[in-house]
Scaffold this motif. Sequence first.
Motif, PDB file in Angstrom:
ATOM      1  N   TYR A   3     123.870   8.605  47.529  1.00  0.00           N
ATOM      2  CA  TYR A   3     124.740   9.211  48.543  1.00  0.00           C
ATOM      3  C   TYR A   3     125.966   8.319  48.772  1.00  0.00           C
ATOM      4  O   TYR A   3     127.100   8.804  48.837  1.00  0.00           O
ATOM      5  CB  TYR A   3     124.008   9.380  49.870  1.00  0.00           C
ATOM      6  CG  TYR A   3     122.938  10.439  49.921  1.00  0.00           C
ATOM      7  CD1 TYR A   3     123.066  11.651  49.251  1.00  0.00           C
ATOM      8  CD2 TYR A   3     121.798  10.242  50.680  1.00  0.00           C
ATOM      9  CE1 TYR A   3     122.083  12.624  49.325  1.00  0.00           C
ATOM     10  CE2 TYR A   3     120.812  11.215  50.764  1.00  0.00           C
ATOM     11  CZ  TYR A   3     120.961  12.402  50.088  1.00  0.00           C
ATOM     12  OH  TYR A   3     119.992  13.359  50.177  1.00  0.00           O
ATOM     13  N   VAL A   4     125.721   7.013  48.899  1.00  0.00           N
ATOM     14  CA  VAL A   4     126.811   6.065  49.144  1.00  0.00           C
ATOM     15  C   VAL A   4     127.782   6.046  47.957  1.00  0.00           C
ATOM     16  O   VAL A   4     129.001   6.088  48.143  1.00  0.00           O
ATOM     17  CB  VAL A   4     126.269   4.653  49.448  1.00  0.00           C
ATOM     18  CG1 VAL A   4     127.390   3.623  49.510  1.00  0.00           C
ATOM     19  CG2 VAL A   4     125.467   4.662  50.753  1.00  0.00           C
ATOM     20  N   ALA A   5     127.252   6.015  46.742  1.00  0.00           N
ATOM     21  CA  ALA A   5     128.106   5.999  45.547  1.00  0.00           C
ATOM     22  C   ALA A   5     128.963   7.258  45.472  1.00  0.00           C
ATOM     23  O   ALA A   5     130.153   7.192  45.144  1.00  0.00           O
ATOM     24  CB  ALA A   5     127.253   5.863  44.290  1.00  0.00           C
TER      25      ALA A   5
ATOM     26  N   LYS B 118     124.191  18.626  51.922  1.00  0.00           N
ATOM     27  CA  LYS B 118     125.409  19.383  52.231  1.00  0.00           C
ATOM     28  C   LYS B 118     126.386  18.519  53.027  1.00  0.00           C
ATOM     29  O   LYS B 118     127.592  18.522  52.750  1.00  0.00           O
ATOM     30  CB  LYS B 118     125.042  20.656  53.016  1.00  0.00           C
ATOM     31  CG  LYS B 118     126.221  21.518  53.405  1.00  0.00           C
ATOM     32  CD  LYS B 118     126.831  22.188  52.208  1.00  0.00           C
ATOM     33  CE  LYS B 118     127.943  23.127  52.644  1.00  0.00           C
ATOM     34  NZ  LYS B 118     128.808  23.491  51.541  1.00  0.00           N
ATOM     35  N   LEU B 119     125.884  17.757  53.987  1.00  0.00           N
ATOM     36  CA  LEU B 119     126.763  16.895  54.791  1.00  0.00           C
ATOM     37  C   LEU B 119     127.403  15.809  53.937  1.00  0.00           C
ATOM     38  O   LEU B 119     128.595  15.522  54.085  1.00  0.00           O
ATOM     39  CB  LEU B 119     125.972  16.285  55.955  1.00  0.00           C
ATOM     40  CG  LEU B 119     125.447  17.280  56.988  1.00  0.00           C
ATOM     41  CD1 LEU B 119     124.535  16.582  57.989  1.00  0.00           C
ATOM     42  CD2 LEU B 119     126.575  17.997  57.700  1.00  0.00           C
ATOM     43  N   VAL B 120     126.634  15.225  53.025  1.00  0.00           N
ATOM     44  CA  VAL B 120     127.190  14.204  52.132  1.00  0.00           C
ATOM     45  C   VAL B 120     128.205  14.839  51.175  1.00  0.00           C
ATOM     46  O   VAL B 120     129.256  14.249  50.900  1.00  0.00           O
ATOM     47  CB  VAL B 120     126.076  13.448  51.371  1.00  0.00           C
ATOM     48  CG1 VAL B 120     126.657  12.522  50.317  1.00  0.00           C
ATOM     49  CG2 VAL B 120     125.208  12.657  52.347  1.00  0.00           C
ATOM     50  N   ASP B 121     127.938  16.050  50.712  1.00  0.00           N
ATOM     51  CA  ASP B 121     128.914  16.768  49.877  1.00  0.00           C
ATOM     52  C   ASP B 121     130.225  16.964  50.630  1.00  0.00           C
ATOM     53  O   ASP B 121     131.312  16.770  50.073  1.00  0.00           O
ATOM     54  CB  ASP B 121     128.382  18.140  49.459  1.00  0.00           C
ATOM     55  CG  ASP B 121     127.360  18.084  48.336  1.00  0.00           C
ATOM     56  OD1 ASP B 121     127.164  16.992  47.763  1.00  0.00           O
ATOM     57  OD2 ASP B 121     126.754  19.134  48.041  1.00  0.00           O
ATOM     58  N   GLU B 122     130.125  17.370  51.896  1.00  0.00           N
ATOM     59  CA  GLU B 122     131.333  17.579  52.706  1.00  0.00           C
ATOM     60  C   GLU B 122     132.102  16.275  52.869  1.00  0.00           C
ATOM     61  O   GLU B 122     133.333  16.256  52.815  1.00  0.00           O
ATOM     62  CB  GLU B 122     130.964  18.170  54.067  1.00  0.00           C
ATOM     63  CG  GLU B 122     130.469  19.595  53.978  1.00  0.00           C
ATOM     64  CD  GLU B 122     130.008  20.165  55.315  1.00  0.00           C
ATOM     65  OE1 GLU B 122     130.046  19.446  56.336  1.00  0.00           O
ATOM     66  OE2 GLU B 122     129.625  21.351  55.338  1.00  0.00           O
ATOM     67  N   LEU B 123     131.393  15.170  53.065  1.00  0.00           N
ATOM     68  CA  LEU B 123     132.031  13.860  53.176  1.00  0.00           C
ATOM     69  C   LEU B 123     132.788  13.545  51.893  1.00  0.00           C
ATOM     70  O   LEU B 123     133.958  13.156  51.927  1.00  0.00           O
ATOM     71  CB  LEU B 123     130.974  12.785  53.454  1.00  0.00           C
ATOM     72  CG  LEU B 123     131.477  11.350  53.570  1.00  0.00           C
ATOM     73  CD1 LEU B 123     132.334  11.181  54.817  1.00  0.00           C
ATOM     74  CD2 LEU B 123     130.302  10.378  53.594  1.00  0.00           C
ATOM     75  N   ALA B 124     132.138  13.749  50.754  1.00  0.00           N
ATOM     76  CA  ALA B 124     132.751  13.452  49.457  1.00  0.00           C
ATOM     77  C   ALA B 124     133.945  14.364  49.165  1.00  0.00           C
ATOM     78  O   ALA B 124     134.830  13.992  48.409  1.00  0.00           O
ATOM     79  CB  ALA B 124     131.718  13.572  48.345  1.00  0.00           C
TER      80      ALA B 124
ATOM     81  N   GLU C 264     131.668   6.816  48.123  1.00  0.00           N
ATOM     82  CA  GLU C 264     132.636   5.770  47.778  1.00  0.00           C
ATOM     83  C   GLU C 264     133.537   6.190  46.623  1.00  0.00           C
ATOM     84  O   GLU C 264     134.698   5.799  46.573  1.00  0.00           O
ATOM     85  CB  GLU C 264     131.912   4.459  47.459  1.00  0.00           C
ATOM     86  CG  GLU C 264     131.346   3.803  48.709  1.00  0.00           C
ATOM     87  CD  GLU C 264     130.554   2.529  48.432  1.00  0.00           C
ATOM     88  OE1 GLU C 264     130.145   2.304  47.261  1.00  0.00           O
ATOM     89  OE2 GLU C 264     130.334   1.771  49.394  1.00  0.00           O
ATOM     90  N   LYS C 265     132.999   6.996  45.703  1.00  0.00           N
ATOM     91  CA  LYS C 265     133.798   7.477  44.579  1.00  0.00           C
ATOM     92  C   LYS C 265     134.991   8.299  45.079  1.00  0.00           C
ATOM     93  O   LYS C 265     136.017   8.389  44.428  1.00  0.00           O
ATOM     94  CB  LYS C 265     132.921   8.335  43.659  1.00  0.00           C
ATOM     95  CG  LYS C 265     133.537   8.616  42.317  1.00  0.00           C
ATOM     96  CD  LYS C 265     132.649   9.478  41.436  1.00  0.00           C
ATOM     97  CE  LYS C 265     131.267   8.892  41.265  1.00  0.00           C
ATOM     98  NZ  LYS C 265     130.398   9.709  40.404  1.00  0.00           N
ATOM     99  N   LYS C 266     134.833   8.882  46.268  1.00  0.00           N
ATOM    100  CA  LYS C 266     135.888   9.709  46.850  1.00  0.00           C
ATOM    101  C   LYS C 266     136.609   9.008  47.995  1.00  0.00           C
ATOM    102  O   LYS C 266     137.266   9.632  48.822  1.00  0.00           O
ATOM    103  CB  LYS C 266     135.298  11.030  47.360  1.00  0.00           C
ATOM    104  CG  LYS C 266     134.640  11.848  46.274  1.00  0.00           C
ATOM    105  CD  LYS C 266     135.662  12.364  45.288  1.00  0.00           C
ATOM    106  CE  LYS C 266     135.001  13.281  44.271  1.00  0.00           C
ATOM    107  NZ  LYS C 266     135.942  14.108  43.577  1.00  0.00           N
ATOM    108  N   GLY C 267     136.443   7.668  48.067  1.00  0.00           N
ATOM    109  CA  GLY C 267     137.175   6.897  49.066  1.00  0.00           C
ATOM    110  C   GLY C 267     136.528   6.860  50.447  1.00  0.00           C
ATOM    111  O   GLY C 267     137.166   6.453  51.419  1.00  0.00           O
ATOM    112  N   ARG C 268     135.280   7.265  50.550  1.00  0.00           N
ATOM    113  CA  ARG C 268     134.580   7.211  51.832  1.00  0.00           C
ATOM    114  C   ARG C 268     133.677   5.980  51.847  1.00  0.00           C
ATOM    115  O   ARG C 268     133.657   5.204  50.893  1.00  0.00           O
ATOM    116  CB  ARG C 268     133.776   8.493  52.060  1.00  0.00           C
ATOM    117  CG  ARG C 268     134.594   9.788  51.979  1.00  0.00           C
ATOM    118  CD  ARG C 268     135.838   9.835  52.876  1.00  0.00           C
ATOM    119  NE  ARG C 268     135.548  10.045  54.276  1.00  0.00           N
ATOM    120  CZ  ARG C 268     135.629  11.205  54.911  1.00  0.00           C
ATOM    121  NH1 ARG C 268     135.977  12.298  54.259  1.00  0.00           N
ATOM    122  NH2 ARG C 268     135.361  11.274  56.198  1.00  0.00           N
TER     123      ARG C 268
END
Length: 120
Positions: free
Chosen positions: A18-20, A99-105, A23-27
């Motif tokens: 989830y973290v990777a 879904k929430l992690v997808d939205e973050l990314a 982070e790949k998207k700047g979060r």
Amino acid sequence: MTKHRIFSVSVASVHPLYVAKAEKKGRTRAEVDAILRWLTGYSQQALDDQLAKATSFEDFFAQAPAMNPARSLVTGVVCGVRVENIEEGTMREIRILDKLVDELAKGKAMDRILRRPPAA
């Protein structure tokens, strides 16, 4: 009925993914952890303890101090399945988290991800 294999997977083994993804998207990891805390009611210390104990997804959600009632506002498709149509409780919670992690990314603002009104 047999349980899905993901139920016995430790949250700690998926958390770095989830973290990777974020982070790949700047979060950040802090944002991923904020999502987990919002969803489950764990404090940061309790979340860190659950990760250190390698708690399974099933136990992680079963032991959550206070599942957020606003999670019912999380809708949409993840892994080809509409989140709001998932009947099995633990699977629905896992997919809501996905879904929430997808939205973050995807760059969505935290206030929108966490289903709360913007600060005035």
